[in-house]
Design an enzyme around this catalytic site. Sequence first.
Site, mmCIF file in Angstrom:
data_model
loop_
_atom_site.group_PDB
_atom_site.id
_atom_site.type_symbol
_atom_site.label_atom_id
_atom_site.label_comp_id
_atom_site.label_asym_id
_atom_site.label_seq_id
_atom_site.Cartn_x
_atom_site.Cartn_y
_atom_site.Cartn_z
ATOM 1 N N TYR A 27 0.837 -1.203 0.000
ATOM 2 C CA TYR A 27 0.000 0.000 0.000
ATOM 3 C C TYR A 27 0.873 1.255 0.000
ATOM 4 O O TYR A 27 0.427 2.332 -0.393
ATOM 5 C CB TYR A 27 -0.932 -0.028 1.219
ATOM 6 C CG TYR A 27 -2.145 0.859 1.067
ATOM 7 C CD1 TYR A 27 -2.993 0.746 -0.035
ATOM 8 C CD2 TYR A 27 -2.457 1.812 2.037
ATOM 9 C CE1 TYR A 27 -4.107 1.549 -0.158
ATOM 10 C CE2 TYR A 27 -3.576 2.615 1.919
ATOM 11 C CZ TYR A 27 -4.391 2.482 0.811
ATOM 12 O OH TYR A 27 -5.503 3.293 0.680
ATOM 13 N N LYS A 64 -3.615 8.109 3.786
ATOM 14 C CA LYS A 64 -4.889 7.811 4.452
ATOM 15 C C LYS A 64 -4.837 8.165 5.938
ATOM 16 O O LYS A 64 -5.858 8.567 6.521
ATOM 17 C CB LYS A 64 -5.247 6.336 4.273
ATOM 18 C CG LYS A 64 -5.635 5.962 2.851
ATOM 19 C CD LYS A 64 -6.874 6.702 2.360
ATOM 20 C CE LYS A 64 -7.340 6.172 1.005
ATOM 21 N NZ LYS A 64 -8.499 6.934 0.482
#
Length: 254
Positions: A155, A162
């Site tokens: 990720y 995020k």
Amino acid sequence: MRPLENKIALVIGVANADSIAAGCAKAFHLAGAEIALTYANAKAKPYVAPVATSVGASLLLPLDVEVDGEMEAVFAAVTKRWGRLDILVHSIAFCPAGDLHGRVTDCSRQGFAQAMDTSVHSLVRMAKLAEPLMAQGGTILTMTYYGGEKVVDHYNIMGPVKAALEGVVRSLAVELGPRHIRVNAISPGPLKTRAGSGIAHFDELIDAARLRAPAHSLVTIDDVGAVAVMLASDGARSVSGDIVFVDGGLHVRA
């Protein structure tokens, strides 16, 4: 029951019928809301237009958050049409592929800035524009992922992005709370969307989620839409500043 009857919802981030934002728009429509949608550019419009038709969208407008003036034009159109807004969904994120697929250590200054601006600061800008339209209160929702809380393989830089988005959610919830505007993030499990497919080894992530989730199944965009309706409804008037997981319990596994 139509818990969103007479509410106006602006959904930003529909890429096609399989996107999370499309699941939210569909659920809002079924719950009785009037819908406005945006599309990123002329190339994306043919994929978004069928979604707009299916949910009876009153407005379908262009919005590239990196183009000055387009966001303001969208909110001006909502103002002209309804004079108010009850629900805002922010479901957009972007990072250049070269930075997304590399280590956080190697992320370029330009790539980091672009990812943060598109994925995080765009929510700040939207909240500022939505605030005067939510004079009677409202709901702002954004989409996050467990990778903002824990390091998820592959990720990469989107994890810190995020994490920043979730911090913004908490700050907006506090600042806008006195105006009865609630701000929450939904954290779905891995979904087979176009955005998700840009992550390296995404199929492995999907398989691992299916194996590790308590129900051994994946969530769907309809699952996410159902939770979005719940959070946007008057019944959730005391829920704000939260990260709401829609991942079949995957996040509770060590």
